[in-house]
Design an enzyme around this catalytic site. Sequence first.
Site, PDB file in Angstrom:
ATOM      1  CE1 TYR A 127       0.088   1.841   4.028  1.00  0.00           C
ATOM      2  CE2 TYR A 127       0.462  -0.129   4.578  1.00  0.00           C
ATOM      3  CZ  TYR A 127       1.040   0.927   5.178  1.00  0.00           C
ATOM      4  OH  TYR A 127       1.490   0.844   6.231  1.00  0.00           O
ATOM      5  CB  CYS A 128       1.618   3.679  -1.612  1.00  0.00           C
ATOM      6  SG  CYS A 128       0.294   4.159  -3.116  1.00  0.00           S
ATOM      7  CE  LYS A 129      -2.329  12.073  -0.121  1.00  0.00           C
ATOM      8  NZ  LYS A 129      -3.153  11.950   0.780  1.00  0.00           N
TER       9      LYS A 129
ATOM     10  CG  PHE B 219      -2.332   5.453   5.481  1.00  0.00           C
ATOM     11  CD1 PHE B 219      -2.192   4.599   6.336  1.00  0.00           C
ATOM     12  CD2 PHE B 219      -1.981   6.278   5.797  1.00  0.00           C
ATOM     13  CE1 PHE B 219      -2.466   4.834   7.743  1.00  0.00           C
ATOM     14  CE2 PHE B 219      -2.357   6.699   7.141  1.00  0.00           C
ATOM     15  CZ  PHE B 219      -2.609   6.238   8.366  1.00  0.00           C
TER      16      PHE B 219
END
Length: 126
Positions: free
Chosen positions: A78-80, A107
Amino acid sequence: MKSAHDLVAAAKQRIEEVALAHAEQAVRDADLVLDVREPDEYAAGHLPGAVSVPRGLLEFKLSGTPGMTPRDLKVVVYCKSGGRAALAAASMQDMGYLHVVSLAGGFDGWLSAGYPVTRPEQPSFD
């Protein structure tokens, strides 16, 4: 010439994304949860148990860390918001990883859904 948006769209066509409704279970079932955001983003809050591996170092870290080299690991990335994670998942597939999913919504989506977040305690200078 392709833009970053084009690259993310192409990556999303060939990877698996896990919907937020199934995200908590996917994270519980994962052998490895990778946060591919930058270190300051990770330090501000991350998924419980997530390991920080910034997107720019991903391939090198995976290749150089024995616990991350088995290609049959169940991995959630995952990332932002999902773009960097899609690129990371595509790269991991290219490296031979068999069970990689990207967290749809990243996120921000996880946080909006009310799922737990780990926030390191800030030191007190009193």
